[in-house]
Write a protein that holds these residues in place. Structure first.
Motif, PDB file in Angstrom:
ATOM      1  N   PRO A 188       0.836  -1.207   0.000  1.00 30.30           N
ATOM      2  CA  PRO A 188       0.000   0.000   0.000  1.00 30.30           C
ATOM      3  C   PRO A 188       0.870   1.256   0.000  1.00 30.30           C
ATOM      4  O   PRO A 188       2.100   1.159  -0.051  1.00 30.30           O
ATOM      5  N   GLY A 189       0.228   2.425   0.035  1.00 27.45           N
ATOM      6  CA  GLY A 189       1.029   3.642  -0.146  1.00 27.45           C
ATOM      7  C   GLY A 189       0.757   4.812   0.772  1.00 27.45           C
ATOM      8  O   GLY A 189       1.618   5.692   0.912  1.00 27.45           O
ATOM      9  N   HIS A 190      -0.407   4.889   1.421  1.00 23.08           N
ATOM     10  CA  HIS A 190      -0.826   6.197   1.969  1.00 23.08           C
ATOM     11  C   HIS A 190      -0.015   6.704   3.161  1.00 23.08           C
ATOM     12  O   HIS A 190      -0.117   7.877   3.511  1.00 23.08           O
ATOM     13  N   HIS A 191       0.810   5.848   3.794  1.00 23.35           N
ATOM     14  CA  HIS A 191       1.686   6.342   4.878  1.00 23.35           C
ATOM     15  C   HIS A 191       3.033   6.842   4.347  1.00 23.35           C
ATOM     16  O   HIS A 191       3.790   7.459   5.093  1.00 23.35           O
ATOM     17  N   ALA A 192       3.380   6.515   3.104  1.00 21.71           N
ATOM     18  CA  ALA A 192       4.704   6.874   2.587  1.00 21.71           C
ATOM     19  C   ALA A 192       4.769   8.371   2.296  1.00 21.71           C
ATOM     20  O   ALA A 192       3.949   8.928   1.575  1.00 21.71           O
ATOM     21  N   CYS A 193       5.770   9.026   2.904  1.00 21.09           N
ATOM     22  CA  CYS A 193       5.979  10.474   2.749  1.00 21.09           C
ATOM     23  C   CYS A 193       7.013  10.720   1.643  1.00 21.09           C
ATOM     24  O   CYS A 193       7.523   9.797   1.021  1.00 21.09           O
ATOM     25  N   HIS A 194       7.330  11.990   1.446  1.00 24.65           N
ATOM     26  CA  HIS A 194       8.312  12.399   0.427  1.00 24.65           C
ATOM     27  C   HIS A 194       9.598  11.586   0.510  1.00 24.65           C
ATOM     28  O   HIS A 194      10.119  11.108  -0.493  1.00 24.65           O
ATOM     29  N   GLU A 195      10.127  11.419   1.725  1.00 27.07           N
ATOM     30  CA  GLU A 195      11.277  10.521   1.847  1.00 27.07           C
ATOM     31  C   GLU A 195      11.275   9.736   3.160  1.00 27.07           C
ATOM     32  O   GLU A 195      12.319   9.565   3.787  1.00 27.07           O
ATOM     33  N   ILE A 196      10.102   9.216   3.495  1.00 23.86           N
ATOM     34  CA  ILE A 196      10.017   8.320   4.659  1.00 23.86           C
ATOM     35  C   ILE A 196       9.029   7.185   4.356  1.00 23.86           C
ATOM     36  O   ILE A 196       7.867   7.433   4.010  1.00 23.86           O
ATOM     37  N   ALA A 197       9.514   5.953   4.533  1.00 22.99           N
ATOM     38  CA  ALA A 197       8.630   4.784   4.455  1.00 22.99           C
ATOM     39  C   ALA A 197       8.031   4.536   5.832  1.00 22.99           C
ATOM     40  O   ALA A 197       8.606   4.912   6.856  1.00 22.99           O
ATOM     41  N   GLY A 198       6.867   3.905   5.877  1.00 26.85           N
ATOM     42  CA  GLY A 198       6.244   3.583   7.169  1.00 26.85           C
ATOM     43  C   GLY A 198       4.890   2.937   6.947  1.00 26.85           C
ATOM     44  O   GLY A 198       4.305   3.040   5.863  1.00 26.85           O
ATOM     45  N   GLY A 199       4.383   2.266   7.975  1.00 24.54           N
ATOM     46  CA  GLY A 199       3.036   1.691   7.913  1.00 24.54           C
ATOM     47  C   GLY A 199       2.832   0.766   6.721  1.00 24.54           C
ATOM     48  O   GLY A 199       1.795   0.821   6.063  1.00 24.54           O
ATOM     49  N   TYR A 200       3.848  -0.076   6.433  1.00 27.64           N
ATOM     50  CA  TYR A 200       3.841  -1.036   5.310  1.00 27.64           C
ATOM     51  C   TYR A 200       3.940  -0.342   3.946  1.00 27.64           C
ATOM     52  O   TYR A 200       3.749  -1.000   2.921  1.00 27.64           O
ATOM     53  N   CYS A 201       4.189   0.957   3.910  1.00 34.10           N
ATOM     54  CA  CYS A 201       4.179   1.712   2.644  1.00 34.10           C
ATOM     55  C   CYS A 201       5.579   2.212   2.275  1.00 34.10           C
ATOM     56  O   CYS A 201       6.311   2.711   3.141  1.00 34.10           O
ATOM     57  N   TYR A 202       5.912   2.128   0.991  1.00 39.77           N
ATOM     58  CA  TYR A 202       7.222   2.542   0.489  1.00 39.77           C
ATOM     59  C   TYR A 202       7.076   3.657  -0.535  1.00 39.77           C
ATOM     60  O   TYR A 202       7.705   4.697  -0.440  1.00 39.77           O
ATOM     61  N   ILE A 203       6.236   3.424  -1.545  1.00 44.22           N
ATOM     62  CA  ILE A 203       5.938   4.440  -2.551  1.00 44.22           C
ATOM     63  C   ILE A 203       4.470   4.798  -2.397  1.00 44.22           C
ATOM     64  O   ILE A 203       3.616   3.915  -2.265  1.00 44.22           O
ATOM     65  N   ASN A 204       4.160   6.079  -2.379  1.00 40.13           N
ATOM     66  CA  ASN A 204       2.777   6.504  -2.177  1.00 40.13           C
ATOM     67  C   ASN A 204       2.024   6.413  -3.514  1.00 40.13           C
ATOM     68  O   ASN A 204       2.046   7.336  -4.333  1.00 40.13           O
ATOM     69  N   ASN A 205       1.365   5.276  -3.706  1.00 35.54           N
ATOM     70  CA  ASN A 205       0.725   4.981  -4.994  1.00 35.54           C
ATOM     71  C   ASN A 205      -0.286   6.049  -5.403  1.00 35.54           C
ATOM     72  O   ASN A 205      -0.295   6.503  -6.547  1.00 35.54           O
ATOM     73  N   ILE A 206      -1.143   6.448  -4.466  1.00 29.20           N
ATOM     74  CA  ILE A 206      -2.202   7.398  -4.823  1.00 29.20           C
ATOM     75  C   ILE A 206      -1.612   8.788  -5.100  1.00 29.20           C
ATOM     76  O   ILE A 206      -2.129   9.532  -5.945  1.00 29.20           O
TER      77      ILE A 206
END
Ligand code: OKS
Ligand code: ZN
Length: 383
Positions: A188-206
């Motif tokens: 998934p993507g919605h927790h991934a920030c400009h340069e921080i991964a987190g909450g199972y997210c790496y690239i912010n798909n949306i």
């Protein structure tokens, strides 16, 4: 209405991870089986799935705009596992987790210019990043639920590629005026920030999808208070990454319904309304978890969100971060929704009469397939 076009890529199944829960390291709740469950339930209910492998509009790290993720961050995602592997710090089939983070309070006295945290998603401002791979891993993550294994980056790129493909389909001339496309994005993507991964997210798909969509729209300035693209985040958890990436922008606007005071804990407050050009274009609707809210409360808040979209922002396109962890049994959620409620959610979104692109976020229970089918039935307008 024809059923939504549903997109899947087998490459999204390659990623596997572990997470720290209390004192235990366990296989991550976010696993490939989630997508397999959805695929099986869709097939059992006669919904066709379009397989994109290799993704036909495959993106690379270079095609992700700097405003969504920094290139050093993407390079980190691409190379960090192999750095650990080459130093014999992990096995081929293993998974790496950070151990030390550049916490804001570690930096603020010695680096007075350092600002930013998971609210803004901005660079922490530490001018020196040691070469130790653990320093990089902590610098580019905010929690211990977002481990990386051999194919994590490949899956993350395949997931973001599906998101872009969804936009290509949604913006085609032949796409129905209130049709929907549903990308089975994993990770998934919605927790991934400009340069921080987190909450199972790496690239912010949306976020990648929204930026791609905006780049395809004519550059006409929208009229006051309008936003041509709106992101509606219905996952149980606040989409801190999406919020932070677009916090200073009017387009896309962001509205989220999520568990009040729940993970990721430090964002998602109603007071976060956006900054600069983005002021008023971020709307958080936190709802207390059970037993302090009911499904009726949920649908009341959903109507508030839909009214903001309809009456204030009047978008041309709707993008949805769809989490099924709002289900009453979800191990990581806390709302009271049951299987038929997802059909109702699908129907209410569809009633906006907009072209809709949906992106998978969370959802961790064994009923996940049934929840997705119910939602798709609602989007289709089935009785
Ligand atoms: C603790 C689990 C952290 C919860 C992550 C939430 C992921 C999610 N090890 N976000 O939408 O579903
Ligand atoms: Zn979630």
């Amino acid at each position: 209405m024809p059923p939504p076009i549903i997109l899947h890529s087998p490459q999204t199944l390659l990623h596997h991870s572990v997470e720290l829960v209390g004192h235990k390291l366990i296989p991550a709740h976010e696993c490939a089986d989630r997508v397999q469950q959805i695929l099986k339930a869709l097939a059992d209910n006669g919904f066709a799935v379009t397989e994109c492998d290799p993704p036909t509009t495959g993106i690379t790290k270079l095609s992700i705009p700097e405003c969504i993720h920094s290139q050093p961050y993407l390079k980190h995602l691409e190379t960090i596992f192999d750095q650990f592997l080459n130093s014999n710090m992990v096995e081929e089939e293993g998974c790496i987790l950070p151990e030390c983070f550049p916490h804001k309070k570690l930096l603020e006295t010695v680096h007075p210019t350092a600002k930013g945290d998971i609210v803004t998603g901005k660079d922490m401002g530490n001018p020196e990043l040691p070469s130790d791979p653990y320093a990089h891993l902590g610098y580019y993550s905010f929690d211990m639920s977002t481990g990386m294994s051999k194919h994590t980056f490949k899956s993350a790129i395949a997931s973001a590629s599906l998101a872009v493909k969804a936009i290509t389909i949604m913006t085609a001339d032949t796409f129905p005026a209130s049709g929907a496309v549903f990308a089975l994005t994993r990770p998934p993507g919605h927790h991934a920030c400009h340069e921080i991964a987190g909450g199972y997210c790496y690239i912010n798909n949306i976020a990648v999808a929204a930026e791609y969509l905006l780049s395809r729209l004519k550059p006409e300035p929208p009229t006051s208070s309008q936003s041509r693209v709106v992101i509606l985040d219905l996952d149980f958890h606040h989409g801190n990454g999406t919020q932070s990436i677009f916090y200073n922008r009017r387009e896309p606007a962001y509205v989220s319904i999520h568990g009040k005071g729940e993970y990721p804990y430090y964002t998602g407050f109603a007071s976060e309304r956006g900054n600069d050009d983005g002021e008023g274009y971020n709307h958080n609707l936190p709802l207390p978890a059970r037993p302090n809210s009911t499904r009726n409360d949920y649908f009341g808040v959903l109507d508030t969100a839909l009214e903001i979209i309809r009456e204030t922002w009047k978008p041309e396109y709707l993008l949805v971060s769809m989490g099924f962890d709002t289900f009453r049994k979800d191990i990581l959620g806390g709302f009271e929704l049951d299987i038929p409620d997802y059909k109702e959610i699908g129907a209410r979104i569809r009633a906006l009469g907009l072209p809709i692109a949906v992106f998978l976020e969370g959802g961790y229970e064994e009923e996940l397939g049934s929840l997705a089918v119910s939602f798709v039935q609602g989007l289709t307008g089935e009785d």
